[in-house]
Scaffold this motif. Sequence first.
Motif, PDB file in Angstrom:
ATOM      1  N   UNK B 154      19.695 -24.036  11.775  1.00  0.00           N
ATOM      2  CA  UNK B 154      20.136 -23.033  10.801  1.00  0.00           C
ATOM      3  C   UNK B 154      19.930 -23.502   9.371  1.00  0.00           C
ATOM      4  N   UNK B 155      20.357 -24.731   9.096  1.00  0.00           N
ATOM      5  CA  UNK B 155      20.220 -25.243   7.725  1.00  0.00           C
ATOM      6  C   UNK B 155      18.768 -25.431   7.329  1.00  0.00           C
ATOM      7  N   UNK B 157      16.081 -23.876   8.526  1.00  0.00           N
ATOM      8  CA  UNK B 157      15.400 -22.598   8.336  1.00  0.00           C
ATOM      9  C   UNK B 157      15.848 -21.889   7.065  1.00  0.00           C
ATOM     10  N   UNK B 158      17.119 -22.068   6.731  1.00  0.00           N
ATOM     11  CA  UNK B 158      17.575 -21.450   5.489  1.00  0.00           C
ATOM     12  C   UNK B 158      16.950 -22.117   4.271  1.00  0.00           C
ATOM     13  N   UNK B 161      13.569 -20.585   4.123  1.00  0.00           N
ATOM     14  CA  UNK B 161      13.533 -19.164   3.758  1.00  0.00           C
ATOM     15  C   UNK B 161      14.061 -18.869   2.355  1.00  0.00           C
ATOM     16  N   UNK B 162      15.005 -19.678   1.885  1.00  0.00           N
ATOM     17  CA  UNK B 162      15.673 -19.337   0.620  1.00  0.00           C
ATOM     18  C   UNK B 162      15.522 -20.443  -0.432  1.00  0.00           C
ATOM     19  N   UNK B 165      16.019 -19.651  -4.054  1.00  0.00           N
ATOM     20  CA  UNK B 165      17.309 -19.041  -4.387  1.00  0.00           C
ATOM     21  C   UNK B 165      18.470 -20.032  -4.359  1.00  0.00           C
ATOM     22  N   UNK B 166      18.234 -21.183  -3.740  1.00  0.00           N
ATOM     23  CA  UNK B 166      19.338 -22.128  -3.544  1.00  0.00           C
ATOM     24  C   UNK B 166      19.486 -23.095  -4.712  1.00  0.00           C
ATOM     25  N   UNK B 170      23.669 -26.944  -3.328  1.00  0.00           N
ATOM     26  CA  UNK B 170      23.686 -26.283  -2.017  1.00  0.00           C
ATOM     27  C   UNK B 170      22.673 -26.924  -1.079  1.00  0.00           C
ATOM     28  N   UNK B 173      23.980 -30.112   0.208  1.00  0.00           N
ATOM     29  CA  UNK B 173      25.007 -29.914   1.239  1.00  0.00           C
ATOM     30  C   UNK B 173      24.371 -29.516   2.583  1.00  0.00           C
ATOM     31  N   UNK B 174      23.362 -28.650   2.512  1.00  0.00           N
ATOM     32  CA  UNK B 174      22.718 -28.189   3.740  1.00  0.00           C
ATOM     33  C   UNK B 174      21.966 -29.311   4.450  1.00  0.00           C
ATOM     34  N   UNK B 177      24.533 -31.395   6.133  1.00  0.00           N
ATOM     35  CA  UNK B 177      25.022 -30.785   7.378  1.00  0.00           C
ATOM     36  C   UNK B 177      24.018 -30.970   8.519  1.00  0.00           C
TER      37      UNK B 177
END
Lengths: 130, 370
Positions: B154-155, B157-158, B161-162, B165-166, B170, B173-174, B177
Amino acid sequence: MATEQKILIIEDDTFINRIYKRVFSLSGFGIELAQNGEEAMAKMESMNPAPTLIILDIMIPKISGFEVLKRLKGDVRWQKIPVIVMTNLSEKTDEEKALNLGASLYLVKSDHNPREVVLKAKELIDKQIV
Amino acid sequence: MSYKTEWDLTLLYKNENDPKIEKEIRAVEKATKAFEKKYISKNFTSSAKSLLEALKDSEKLGEIFGKSFDLMKATQDSVEKKVVFETGGVVLGSKFLRVIVAPILITQDTSEEIIGYVLLIEDITEAKVVERSREEFFAIASHELRTPLTAIRGNMEMLQDFWTKLKDAEKKEMIGDAVLGSKRLLSIVNDFLDISRLEQGKIPLHKEPVDIIDTIEKSLREMKVLSDSKKIKIIFKKPNDLALSIRADEERVKQILINLINNALTHTEKGTITLSVEKTEQTVSVSVTDTGTGIPPENQTLLFRKFQQASSAVLSREATKGTGLGLYISKLLVEQMGGTIELVKSVPNEGSTFRFSLPLSSSPTTTIPS
């Protein structure tokens, strides 16, 4: 969006609820979080307006996700709100149980890109509005 | 793997008082006596006994088995086909039973006549319990593996994808995680590997003098973050005899201690966890006592079994923290270092005490199987 659409995320695992909180807010939604079944029911009572969509985990403390789902679908105030069950229980019987209880979708968390989950949620919300 | 099963045997006759078959009945009884002596358990379960009683009465049989199982019909079939009839698992109360029916035939002139049946009943409850807990294990293991995998995937891929924007914080942190998720995944995989190697005796264990006090203190330091975050105080009652040396593998002793403390923390919402050390002539034992939820008596015997957790409620989060392998691994480790581990006491809503003992390094009887 006239009013902000809110998603209620019911998920106890901090690592995972952070992912969904983040991806939904990046996609323009407001977020409420509940980390156990009791908190989820309290949030349902206190949220005004009610959430547009609910993301629900099954293995959560206090009241199980299945029981939360049963209560949501058994209450006229909330029964129309789409619920996406997001779990890592990949047993077929769990999926059948969730869908029988009225879940709109049953997704195995590890099988889906978070952005995909948002797209599926948007589809469900659009269907609801039409 | 073998399971403890219990057997019982009984003889049913169509007409026990028929003088024509008296001789045959005696012959059959003589033959079965020998078998009985050898195989039949004396403390056969009472529910199986009631089944035996019921088997003598076809009406009662109907009540027990309902439409799903017509024993008398099956018996007839077994005679016609001249085979022994055997059921799979028959549920009787809380028991799973296997029923074997063999016809007793006498030959008169050219015809065969059934004079009765030999019924053999086997209690297979324990085997069924193990089978079911294995199925539950796979459901739990899959869930436990998928959870950290979700955090990693999840982290990542985000981030993909983003990315634009991040914010930097952030992103940091991702990534953090995802790293923690991969560590969690690794520890689960290691548990599985440990078990498979330990069962085959393939983990080389060091046999060196280990300062147990020092090892406990090291383990407590490792658990500090978790105990602080749960606001549970861990008390270590240090013994007066400060030089307590056991013969063991320090890393593995630490693993056992961390597992016990971790379990105690997991099942304790408030109160304390107390560690104490006791020395006997040849061993040193360490006790871990918590003021947690305790373990229901009916589940206490299952604790050290593979795949088993104290509660079988798969869908409740409290019941399924981890894969249910920790105590099983601890038991394998302790035993391979020549020691023992047990649940000393557990009272629901009051807490539990676990204790393990390992040989003193000076103990003359210290032998560690290689």
